[in-house]
Scaffold this motif. Structure first.
Motif, PDB file in Angstrom:
ATOM      1  N   ARG A  15       1.020  -1.196   0.217  1.00  0.00           N
ATOM      2  CA  ARG A  15      -0.184  -0.270   0.067  1.00  0.00           C
ATOM      3  C   ARG A  15       0.670   0.862   0.654  1.00  0.00           C
ATOM      4  NH1 ARG A  15      -4.293   0.613   4.438  1.00  0.00           N
ATOM      5  NH2 ARG A  15      -5.324   1.695   3.244  1.00  0.00           N
ATOM      6  N   LEU A  16       1.870   0.773   0.408  1.00  0.00           N
ATOM      7  CA  LEU A  16       2.803   1.978   0.376  1.00  0.00           C
ATOM      8  C   LEU A  16       4.328   2.449  -0.793  1.00  0.00           C
ATOM      9  CD1 LEU A  16       4.350   1.793   3.387  1.00  0.00           C
ATOM     10  CD2 LEU A  16       2.296   2.540   3.470  1.00  0.00           C
ATOM     11  N   GLY A  17       4.909   3.711  -1.263  1.00  0.00           N
ATOM     12  CA  GLY A  17       5.433   3.983  -2.217  1.00  0.00           C
ATOM     13  C   GLY A  17       5.769   5.501  -2.021  1.00  0.00           C
ATOM     14  N   ILE A  18       7.374   5.654  -2.920  1.00  0.00           N
ATOM     15  CA  ILE A  18       7.938   6.721  -2.385  1.00  0.00           C
ATOM     16  C   ILE A  18       8.415   7.183  -3.512  1.00  0.00           C
ATOM     17  CG2 ILE A  18      10.208   7.028  -1.407  1.00  0.00           C
ATOM     18  CD1 ILE A  18      10.158   4.794   0.437  1.00  0.00           C
ATOM     19  N   LEU A  19       8.075   8.588  -3.830  1.00  0.00           N
ATOM     20  CA  LEU A  19       8.805   9.675  -4.781  1.00  0.00           C
ATOM     21  C   LEU A  19      10.116   9.774  -4.632  1.00  0.00           C
ATOM     22  CD1 LEU A  19       5.208  12.050  -5.395  1.00  0.00           C
ATOM     23  CD2 LEU A  19       6.533   9.713  -6.664  1.00  0.00           C
ATOM     24  N   GLY A  20      10.998   9.117  -5.385  1.00  0.00           N
ATOM     25  CA  GLY A  20      12.323  10.033  -5.068  1.00  0.00           C
ATOM     26  C   GLY A  20      13.189   9.278  -4.662  1.00  0.00           C
ATOM     27  N   ALA A  21      14.417   9.041  -4.689  1.00  0.00           N
ATOM     28  CA  ALA A  21      15.370   8.316  -4.631  1.00  0.00           C
ATOM     29  C   ALA A  21      16.654   9.121  -4.485  1.00  0.00           C
ATOM     30  CB  ALA A  21      15.513   7.180  -5.708  1.00  0.00           C
ATOM     31  N   GLY A  22      16.797  10.131  -3.856  1.00  0.00           N
ATOM     32  CA  GLY A  22      17.924  10.314  -2.922  1.00  0.00           C
ATOM     33  C   GLY A  22      17.841   9.910  -1.856  1.00  0.00           C
ATOM     34  N   ARG A  23      19.047  10.276  -1.249  1.00  0.00           N
ATOM     35  CA  ARG A  23      19.667  10.207   0.511  1.00  0.00           C
ATOM     36  C   ARG A  23      17.926   9.705   1.687  1.00  0.00           C
ATOM     37  NH1 ARG A  23      20.089  13.615   5.154  1.00  0.00           N
ATOM     38  NH2 ARG A  23      21.233  12.317   6.787  1.00  0.00           N
ATOM     39  N   LEU A  24      17.185  11.112   1.172  1.00  0.00           N
ATOM     40  CA  LEU A  24      16.151  11.019   2.082  1.00  0.00           C
ATOM     41  C   LEU A  24      14.776   9.431   1.842  1.00  0.00           C
ATOM     42  CD1 LEU A  24      14.088  11.857   3.988  1.00  0.00           C
ATOM     43  CD2 LEU A  24      12.629  13.658   2.846  1.00  0.00           C
ATOM     44  N   GLY A  25      14.827   9.910  -0.225  1.00  0.00           N
ATOM     45  CA  GLY A  25      14.024   8.609  -0.950  1.00  0.00           C
ATOM     46  C   GLY A  25      14.553   7.468   0.141  1.00  0.00           C
ATOM     47  N   LEU A  26      15.820   7.116   0.044  1.00  0.00           N
ATOM     48  CA  LEU A  26      16.753   5.884  -0.046  1.00  0.00           C
ATOM     49  C   LEU A  26      16.385   5.962   1.976  1.00  0.00           C
ATOM     50  CD1 LEU A  26      20.115   5.977  -2.270  1.00  0.00           C
ATOM     51  CD2 LEU A  26      17.303   4.446  -2.172  1.00  0.00           C
ATOM     52  N   ALA A  27      16.599   6.628   3.118  1.00  0.00           N
ATOM     53  CA  ALA A  27      16.528   6.440   4.151  1.00  0.00           C
ATOM     54  C   ALA A  27      15.015   5.746   4.998  1.00  0.00           C
ATOM     55  CB  ALA A  27      16.718   7.931   4.910  1.00  0.00           C
ATOM     56  N   LEU A  28      14.582   6.252   3.882  1.00  0.00           N
ATOM     57  CA  LEU A  28      12.854   5.746   4.136  1.00  0.00           C
ATOM     58  C   LEU A  28      12.687   4.441   3.491  1.00  0.00           C
ATOM     59  CD1 LEU A  28      10.661   8.740   3.134  1.00  0.00           C
ATOM     60  CD2 LEU A  28      11.372   8.576   4.893  1.00  0.00           C
ATOM     61  N   ALA A  29      13.007   4.069   2.128  1.00  0.00           N
ATOM     62  CA  ALA A  29      12.921   2.945   2.263  1.00  0.00           C
ATOM     63  C   ALA A  29      13.906   1.711   2.700  1.00  0.00           C
ATOM     64  CB  ALA A  29      13.892   2.546   0.420  1.00  0.00           C
ATOM     65  N   SER A  30      14.759   1.842   3.124  1.00  0.00           N
ATOM     66  CA  SER A  30      15.712   1.434   4.177  1.00  0.00           C
ATOM     67  C   SER A  30      15.131   1.238   5.845  1.00  0.00           C
ATOM     68  CB  SER A  30      16.910   2.202   4.701  1.00  0.00           C
ATOM     69  OG  SER A  30      17.748   1.291   5.214  1.00  0.00           O
ATOM     70  N   ARG A  31      14.359   2.164   6.153  1.00  0.00           N
ATOM     71  CA  ARG A  31      13.737   1.734   7.491  1.00  0.00           C
ATOM     72  C   ARG A  31      12.628   1.130   7.490  1.00  0.00           C
ATOM     73  NH1 ARG A  31      12.857   1.205  12.414  1.00  0.00           N
ATOM     74  NH2 ARG A  31       9.934   2.022  12.773  1.00  0.00           N
TER      75      ARG A  31
END
Length: 288
Positions: free
Chosen positions: A14-30
């Motif tokens: 149900r989740l998605g992330i816009l952006g693969a910079g430092r912030l986006g990757l940190a969210l994905a990692s968490r």
């Protein structure tokens, strides 16, 4: 089953992330550490294979249209960049929750391009070593009245603890003071209060009260006419822009600080009189 597992089950796919910079990757990692493989899109890496190579196959790169399937989007790009995303039908009619993590553009501007979505501003503090991501979030009157509010709160809790603020001007100021600047400010206030108590021969237990007065008054008097939010449109999408805005208000803040210190000194005088009265009574002598 733990609460964390319950949340992960609830938000699977149900989740998605816009952006693969430092912030986006940190969210994905968490989120991945919680067992969630969250689709990740980046304009710079529209080619999924290229993004997959950059992220070493750790995350799930997808096309922009793939995100039409999700209910909750974490936008890890400047809010202004949301205005320039592909003008496709699913995007204009997106009716889920979108967390706008950019520090530029007020929430109403984002709502204008996503009128059917619940838009919530969120400011994360990315820990250097990974783990929970503490956030400051904006829940104004519009968000609080939305039927998707519980979904938004639950999704944000996947990242970590969230401090919610209900006024955008206060939210903007809090993000200006966040991070190292906030730590330095609190440290400076703490030392100032300790020295003042020492000079005034007052007990250290008054420290929290005086420090609270200083910090709250600084925040309230700094809000002004929300000019920092207005300048955010063009200047606050980067940490450097945040610094510029903060420096631009230094004269206003300096002037207000004199009034705040005066307020603290008056309170110290009042506390000193209370202490003297108490000591006198303990000695069995009525105060004059």
């Amino acid at each position: 089953m733990t609460m964390a597992n319950d949340l992960c089950d609830e938000f699977s796919h149900r989740l998605g992330i816009l952006g693969a910079g430092r912030l986006g990757l940190a969210l994905a990692s968490r989120l991945k550490s919680l067992g969630l493989d969250v689709p990740l899109w980046s304009r710079r890496h529209e080619n999924g294979a290229q993004l997959r190579a950059i992220t070493a196959g750790t995350y799930l790169p997808v096309s922009f249209d793939y995100l039409a399937k999700v209910d909750v989007l974490f936008s890890a790009i400047p809010n202004q960049a949301l205005f320039r995303l592909p003008s496709c039908e699913w995007w204009r009619s997106f009716n889920g929750v979108i967390f706008a993590l950019g520090i530029d553009a007020q929430v109403q501007r984002v709502r204008e391009i996503l009128p059917q979505a619940l838009v919530v501003r969120l400011s994360p503090a990315i820990p250097p070593g990974g783990g929970e991501i503490a956030c400051v979030g904006l829940l104004d009157a519009s968000a609080l009245a939305d039927h998707r509010l519980d979904l938004a709160r639950a999704a944000s809790e996947l990242l970590g603890p969230v401090t919610w603020i209900d006024e955008e001007a206060l939210y903007d100021l809090t993000t200006l003071l966040a991070g190292p600047l906030l730590t330095l400010l609190r440290s400076a206030l703490s030392r100032t209060v300790e020295k003042s108590l020492e000079a005034g021969r007052l007990p250290i237990q008054f420290k929290d009260e005086l420090q609270d007065i200083l910090f709250k008054q600084l925040v309230r008097r700094s809000l002004g006419s929300n000019k920092s939010s207005q300048r955010a449109e063009s200047e606050r999408s980067t940490p450097g822009g945040v610094t510029e805005v903060a420096l631009g208000r230094r004269e206003h803040l300096s002037g207000e600080l004199f009034g705040i210190v005066e307020l603290m000194l008056r309170r110290m005088t009042h506390l000193r009189k209370e202490q003297e009265t108490l000591c006198t009574r303990m000695r069995g002598v009525d105060p004059l």
